[in-house]
Each structure stands twice: as C-alpha cells, then as structure tokens.
Design a protein around this motif. Structure first.
Motif, PDB file in Angstrom:
ATOM      1  N   TYR A 188      11.600  -7.267  -2.268  1.00  0.00           N
ATOM      2  CA  TYR A 188      10.023  -7.578  -2.373  1.00  0.00           C
ATOM      3  C   TYR A 188       9.347  -7.276  -1.356  1.00  0.00           C
ATOM      4  O   TYR A 188       8.100  -7.227  -1.314  1.00  0.00           O
ATOM      5  N   ASP A 189       9.682  -6.713   0.126  1.00  0.00           N
ATOM      6  CA  ASP A 189       8.990  -6.447   1.032  1.00  0.00           C
ATOM      7  C   ASP A 189       8.418  -5.096   0.871  1.00  0.00           C
ATOM      8  O   ASP A 189       9.173  -4.299   0.345  1.00  0.00           O
ATOM      9  N   THR A 190       7.390  -4.853   1.519  1.00  0.00           N
ATOM     10  CA  THR A 190       6.846  -3.353   1.672  1.00  0.00           C
ATOM     11  C   THR A 190       6.515  -3.059   3.027  1.00  0.00           C
ATOM     12  O   THR A 190       5.767  -3.560   3.644  1.00  0.00           O
ATOM     13  N   PRO A 191       7.535  -2.005   3.326  1.00  0.00           N
ATOM     14  CA  PRO A 191       7.682  -1.546   4.621  1.00  0.00           C
ATOM     15  C   PRO A 191       6.263  -0.749   4.974  1.00  0.00           C
ATOM     16  O   PRO A 191       5.976   0.171   4.263  1.00  0.00           O
ATOM     17  N   PRO A 192       5.926  -0.944   6.346  1.00  0.00           N
ATOM     18  CA  PRO A 192       4.592  -0.006   6.413  1.00  0.00           C
ATOM     19  C   PRO A 192       5.179   1.411   6.710  1.00  0.00           C
ATOM     20  O   PRO A 192       6.367   1.790   6.894  1.00  0.00           O
ATOM     21  N   SER A 193       4.354   2.443   6.293  1.00  0.00           N
ATOM     22  CA  SER A 193       4.531   3.701   6.443  1.00  0.00           C
ATOM     23  C   SER A 193       3.681   4.399   7.619  1.00  0.00           C
ATOM     24  O   SER A 193       2.673   4.139   7.926  1.00  0.00           O
ATOM     25  N   SER A 194       4.303   5.233   8.393  1.00  0.00           N
ATOM     26  CA  SER A 194       3.986   5.970   9.623  1.00  0.00           C
ATOM     27  C   SER A 194       2.853   7.425   9.046  1.00  0.00           C
ATOM     28  O   SER A 194       3.109   7.725   7.948  1.00  0.00           O
ATOM     29  N   ALA A 195       1.841   7.601   9.801  1.00  0.00           N
ATOM     30  CA  ALA A 195       1.243   8.772   9.636  1.00  0.00           C
ATOM     31  C   ALA A 195       2.070  10.070   9.399  1.00  0.00           C
ATOM     32  O   ALA A 195       3.118  10.233  10.196  1.00  0.00           O
ATOM     33  N   GLN A 196       1.943  10.827   8.572  1.00  0.00           N
ATOM     34  CA  GLN A 196       2.570  11.908   8.271  1.00  0.00           C
ATOM     35  C   GLN A 196       1.736  13.317   8.222  1.00  0.00           C
ATOM     36  O   GLN A 196       0.341  13.293   8.011  1.00  0.00           O
ATOM     37  N   PRO A 197       2.371  14.463   9.009  1.00  0.00           N
ATOM     38  CA  PRO A 197       1.743  15.501   9.295  1.00  0.00           C
ATOM     39  C   PRO A 197       1.284  16.387   7.719  1.00  0.00           C
ATOM     40  O   PRO A 197       2.364  16.311   7.010  1.00  0.00           O
TER      41      PRO A 197
END
Length: 289
Positions: A188-197
C-alpha cells in the motif's frame, strides 16, 4: 329475705339469676359450670399459641431453604456488573464468560490506510489471551467473600460490589512490526519517483512525492486496538516523502542526448565525481559515437 331476686354477673358472658324462692343449690351449680368453662379455655389457649408458632416457624424454615437454594445458584454465576477484560459477564457461568471474551478479542482489527480497509486477525500478529488467569481471578472474586455474609446481603436484596478483571494478554511487538513491514507497507505504500529526462530535449519531468507508512506509530495504534473490546478500528498515518533527486544514470543519458542534438562531430570526454556519494559519470564520444 323471701321474694328477693339475685342477679350475678360472673364475667366472660356468664350471668346467674337466682331467687330466694329457689333452692340455693341452683346457684352453686351455675357457679361450678362457669369455672369449668374458664378452665377449659385456659387449657386450649397454649395449644393454639403453640400451633400458630409452629406454623410461622415452618414457614420461616421453608423460606430460608428457598433463599439458600436461590443464593447458591446465583453464587455459581458471576455477580451482576462484573467485567472480564472490559466484557460484561454478570449472571453467566465461567464457560459462557470465557466464550464471550474470546469472541470479542478474536474479532479482526480493521485498519484504514491509503484508502483501503484492511482486516488483521489478532493471532496473525502474535496476540494471545491468558484466559485461564483471568478466569481464576474472576472465580476468586466470586467465591472469596464470606458465604453467609453474601447470603445476608442476598436476603436484603443488596447488590454485590461490581468487580472488573483487567485484560491479561501477550502480544509480540516484533511480530506485529514485521507484519506491517512485509505485508502492509510493500502493498500500500507509494514510493516517490525521481525526475525523469524528456527524450530529445534538455528538460526533465518533475518527480512525484511518495507516501510511506509510519511503522512505529502504527504499532502503537494497533496494539491499543487489539487490547480494546470496543475500539477495534484504526486509521493509520503515513509520512510524506519528497521526490528523490535525479540519478546520475539519468544525468548521463541527458548529457549524451544534448551532445547528439547539438550536432557536435568532434571528440569529447566527460568525467564527473559526486563528492557526497562518490558516484561517477565518465564517457567519451567521437563524432557522436
């Protein structure tokens, strides 16, 4: 004197009338009859009193026996107002009381997290009731008081003092913590997503923050719910995690794309060292290759 009339009131409703013209033996006869009646009544009075007394004594003995039977039956059950682990068990026997407590504390705990309702079975996280010790404490309260003192209160319709037996249970905090980490958080956790080129450009798509379960806070809340007979629903809290910085791998891809889009046909070499993490970027290209 001749012709004199005599009227005597002997009491108790007996009257004697005599006349001097009548023989004196009649007066003596009436007097003997009166004394006979009084003597018979005096002999019957104690018999009546003894009969009435015996009747009342028999009634008292019968009522006492009935009351003793009723009190003994009541004493076999827990007194009114008694609770075991917060569950009302007044007026029931130990077996029924045990079933009530087990039914309450075996029911699942509902946790609300990330828009979902999740049921946790108490036994799956190491929750175990010490039923024998609680019943022993309840029985001691039920039978520990004086029998005759309780019977006296029963006769006067005095309710016994309500007793509350506290919860006695074992709970493994490590097992509960492992359950949250292995079963709840990954699902159920939502991991953070990093910026993508963005391919073909020199720009990045912004990252998105994530949602992570607050494990330690969740352990405390669920333990309280497992130990409560009524409040068995928990709303778990989460920690907001910020988007991670772009990785160096993405940065390397972006740099190569910039070189290709610029049309540079010479030789270029690139080396970068992240002094905080020790990660490196190094590559060389000749005519875009």
């Amino acid at each position: 004197p001749v012709g004199t009339n005599l009227f005597l009131d002997l009491g108790e409703g007996v009257f004697v009338y005599s006349s001097t013209s009548a023989p004196s033996e009649y007066v003596i006869l009436f007097h003997d009859i009166y004394h006979s009646l009084v003597s018979m009544r005096n002999r019957n009075t104690p018999l009546i009193l003894r009969g009435v007394s015996a009747l009342f004594l028999s009634a008292a003995i019968i009522l006492t026996i009935i009351s003793l039977v009723g009190y003994s039956r009541q004493r076999n059950s827990y007194p009114a107002g008694m609770t075991i682990a917060g569950v009302e068990v007044g007026g029931v026997d130990p077996q029924t009381a045990s079933q009530r407590v087990l039914q309450v504390y075996s029911s699942p705990v509902e946790i609300q997290y990330a828009g979902s309702n999740i049921l946790i079975v108490p036994s799956s996280v190491g929750f175990q009731l010490n039923m024998d010790s609680m019943l022993a404490a309840a029985d001691l309260t039920r039978t520990g008081a004086s029998f005759w003192g309780g019977f006296w209160d029963y006769l006067w319709n005095r309710p016994p003092t309500a007793a509350a037996i506290p919860l006695d249970a074992d709970l493994s905090g490590d097992r509960l913590r492992a359950y949250l980490q292995n079963e709840i958080a990954p699902r159920y956790d939502t991991p953070p997503s990093s910026a993508q080129p963005i391919p073909g450009t020199v720009n990045f798509l912004p990252g998105a923050p994530g949602q992570t379960l607050d494990i330690e806070r969740a352990v405390t809340l669920i333990e309280d719910a497992l130990r409560s007979p009524v409040n068995r629903t928990v709303a778990l809290t989460s920690a907001r995690t910020i988007a991670a910085r772009p990785t160096l791998d993405n940065l390397e891809i972006l740099l190569k794309q910039v070189i290709q889009l610029s049309g540079f046909d010479g030789v270029i070499g690139m080396y970068m060292l992240d002094l905080q993490t020790g990660q490196e970027i190094h590559f060389a290209q000749n005519n875009g290759q």
